[in-house]
Design an enzyme around this catalytic site. Sequence first.
Site, PDB file in Angstrom:
ATOM      1  N   LYS A  89      33.467  38.503  38.002  1.00  0.00           N
ATOM      2  CA  LYS A  89      32.368  38.606  37.022  1.00  0.00           C
ATOM      3  C   LYS A  89      32.408  37.441  36.039  1.00  0.00           C
ATOM      4  O   LYS A  89      33.433  36.775  35.868  1.00  0.00           O
ATOM      5  CB  LYS A  89      32.438  39.922  36.251  1.00  0.00           C
ATOM      6  CG  LYS A  89      33.720  40.156  35.430  1.00  0.00           C
ATOM      7  CD  LYS A  89      33.736  39.588  34.015  1.00  0.00           C
ATOM      8  CE  LYS A  89      34.970  40.017  33.238  1.00  0.00           C
ATOM      9  NZ  LYS A  89      35.309  39.151  32.107  1.00  0.00           N
ATOM     10  N   ASP A 136      37.447  46.889  31.928  1.00  0.00           N
ATOM     11  CA  ASP A 136      36.438  46.185  32.725  1.00  0.00           C
ATOM     12  C   ASP A 136      36.172  46.848  34.077  1.00  0.00           C
ATOM     13  O   ASP A 136      35.291  46.408  34.815  1.00  0.00           O
ATOM     14  CB  ASP A 136      36.884  44.741  32.995  1.00  0.00           C
ATOM     15  CG  ASP A 136      36.827  43.875  31.745  1.00  0.00           C
ATOM     16  OD1 ASP A 136      36.288  44.338  30.720  1.00  0.00           O
ATOM     17  OD2 ASP A 136      37.321  42.733  31.808  1.00  0.00           O
ATOM     18  N   GLY A 144      41.531  41.407  38.703  1.00  0.00           N
ATOM     19  CA  GLY A 144      42.359  42.614  38.818  1.00  0.00           C
ATOM     20  C   GLY A 144      41.520  43.875  38.683  1.00  0.00           C
ATOM     21  O   GLY A 144      41.703  44.851  39.423  1.00  0.00           O
ATOM     22  N   SER A 145      40.564  43.854  37.754  1.00  0.00           N
ATOM     23  CA  SER A 145      39.693  45.020  37.530  1.00  0.00           C
ATOM     24  C   SER A 145      38.801  45.263  38.739  1.00  0.00           C
ATOM     25  O   SER A 145      38.557  46.406  39.136  1.00  0.00           O
ATOM     26  CB  SER A 145      38.800  44.794  36.306  1.00  0.00           C
ATOM     27  OG  SER A 145      39.582  44.534  35.169  1.00  0.00           O
ATOM     28  N   SER A 146      38.311  44.179  39.338  1.00  0.00           N
ATOM     29  CA  SER A 146      37.429  44.306  40.493  1.00  0.00           C
ATOM     30  C   SER A 146      38.201  44.854  41.694  1.00  0.00           C
ATOM     31  O   SER A 146      37.687  45.693  42.450  1.00  0.00           O
ATOM     32  CB  SER A 146      36.805  42.948  40.826  1.00  0.00           C
ATOM     33  OG  SER A 146      35.828  43.092  41.824  1.00  0.00           O
ATOM     34  N   PRO A 177      40.937  33.429  40.612  1.00  0.00           N
ATOM     35  CA  PRO A 177      42.089  33.057  39.782  1.00  0.00           C
ATOM     36  C   PRO A 177      42.454  34.204  38.840  1.00  0.00           C
ATOM     37  O   PRO A 177      41.574  34.891  38.327  1.00  0.00           O
ATOM     38  CB  PRO A 177      41.579  31.840  38.991  1.00  0.00           C
ATOM     39  CG  PRO A 177      40.442  31.295  39.786  1.00  0.00           C
ATOM     40  CD  PRO A 177      39.828  32.473  40.498  1.00  0.00           C
ATOM     41  N   LEU A 183      37.875  36.347  34.757  1.00  0.00           N
ATOM     42  CA  LEU A 183      36.921  36.598  35.839  1.00  0.00           C
ATOM     43  C   LEU A 183      36.975  38.034  36.358  1.00  0.00           C
ATOM     44  O   LEU A 183      36.252  38.395  37.290  1.00  0.00           O
ATOM     45  CB  LEU A 183      37.177  35.615  36.994  1.00  0.00           C
ATOM     46  CG  LEU A 183      36.914  34.140  36.640  1.00  0.00           C
ATOM     47  CD1 LEU A 183      37.531  33.206  37.689  1.00  0.00           C
ATOM     48  CD2 LEU A 183      35.414  33.869  36.520  1.00  0.00           C
ATOM     49  N   GLY A 184      37.848  38.846  35.782  1.00  0.00           N
ATOM     50  CA  GLY A 184      37.885  40.269  36.120  1.00  0.00           C
ATOM     51  C   GLY A 184      38.479  40.585  37.480  1.00  0.00           C
ATOM     52  O   GLY A 184      38.228  41.671  38.013  1.00  0.00           O
ATOM     53  N   ALA A 210      42.124  34.788  34.187  1.00  0.00           N
ATOM     54  CA  ALA A 210      41.205  33.673  33.932  1.00  0.00           C
ATOM     55  C   ALA A 210      39.864  34.137  33.379  1.00  0.00           C
ATOM     56  O   ALA A 210      38.912  33.361  33.314  1.00  0.00           O
ATOM     57  CB  ALA A 210      40.992  32.883  35.226  1.00  0.00           C
TER      58      ALA A 210
END
Length: 307
Positions: A11, A140, A101-103, A93, A98-99, A96
Amino acid sequence: MTQVRVPAFAKLNLDLRVLYKRPDGYHELRSVFQTISLADRIQLRFARTRRTEIRIAGNVDIPDNLIVRAAHAVLEELRISAAVEFALAKRIPMGAGLGGGSSDAAAVLLSLPTLVGKRLAGKRIAPQRLMQMAAQLGSDVPFFLVGGTAAVLGRGEELYPLEDLRAPHVLLVAPGIHVSTPDAYRALSARLTPTSAAAKLSGFQSLLWTGSHTETVSDGVNDFEDVVFEHHPRLRTIRNQLRRAGATTAMMTGSGSTIFGIFPDLASLNAAKARFHPAQVHAVRFVTRTAYRATWNRALAAAVEKP
Ligand code: C5P
């Protein structure tokens, strides 16, 4: 054994305002989240066993892995024991903004119940419960159950889908600088005042109002930029380089350190891309909620039984 391969999209925060620190220690947010085409790939295998065993293989070794926690949460909710094996191809990455781990965690919540349901009819998790489980895993995570463009409020768990935005030419510059999210919140917290919160609220509302009839978010801000750029001036330089290279929007996502630029065409994106180390740049596009859902439905429909 049942098996499926699913994507876990990254994200961007097209807007991120931090209003105040709440009594529970989290910060009250107003944000616009957007899924993009950069994605991890996760393969899941599920088999019924007497004792639960969750294993993960892949190109990363993350302590306290959110994927494993999400899998335990699903099995406990469904009251079953099982062997679950993950193979993770990490492309987003880490640390960073970009979420990633959450995704990955949301991908488990979206796919493992389907695998279980193929074997054990009637084992389901209601969407409302899935949202609660997502919020328990991380602020997130709920967004990635929905994807596309969304207004995100509260500590991150309250979300409202927005109209689709399209941006086919987006450049990410991920310079490998690790920013600790709790540290960034602490640094920012010290600067928050009731007056700044009121101004941010009205700014956010006007952004959604004007953005809803332009199909772009071009006036987004990220409150973390000032505090994070003070420690990492190179990030400000990257943002300014993207602006000079013709990006109509260039800003940081999350608490950093990825900087993204939205370009009007492929030629200007490629010219900007050439200025950075190839390992640090990714050309991506926005993934709309419709495309997000369609990709997910296709992936889950392809779940197969293996002897
Ligand atoms: O929810 P999550 O575990 O992803 O949050 C990581 C950390 O980020 C929290 O421990 C907290 O320090 C900070 N955070 C916050 N306010 C939010 C989200 C996260 O202070 N809305």
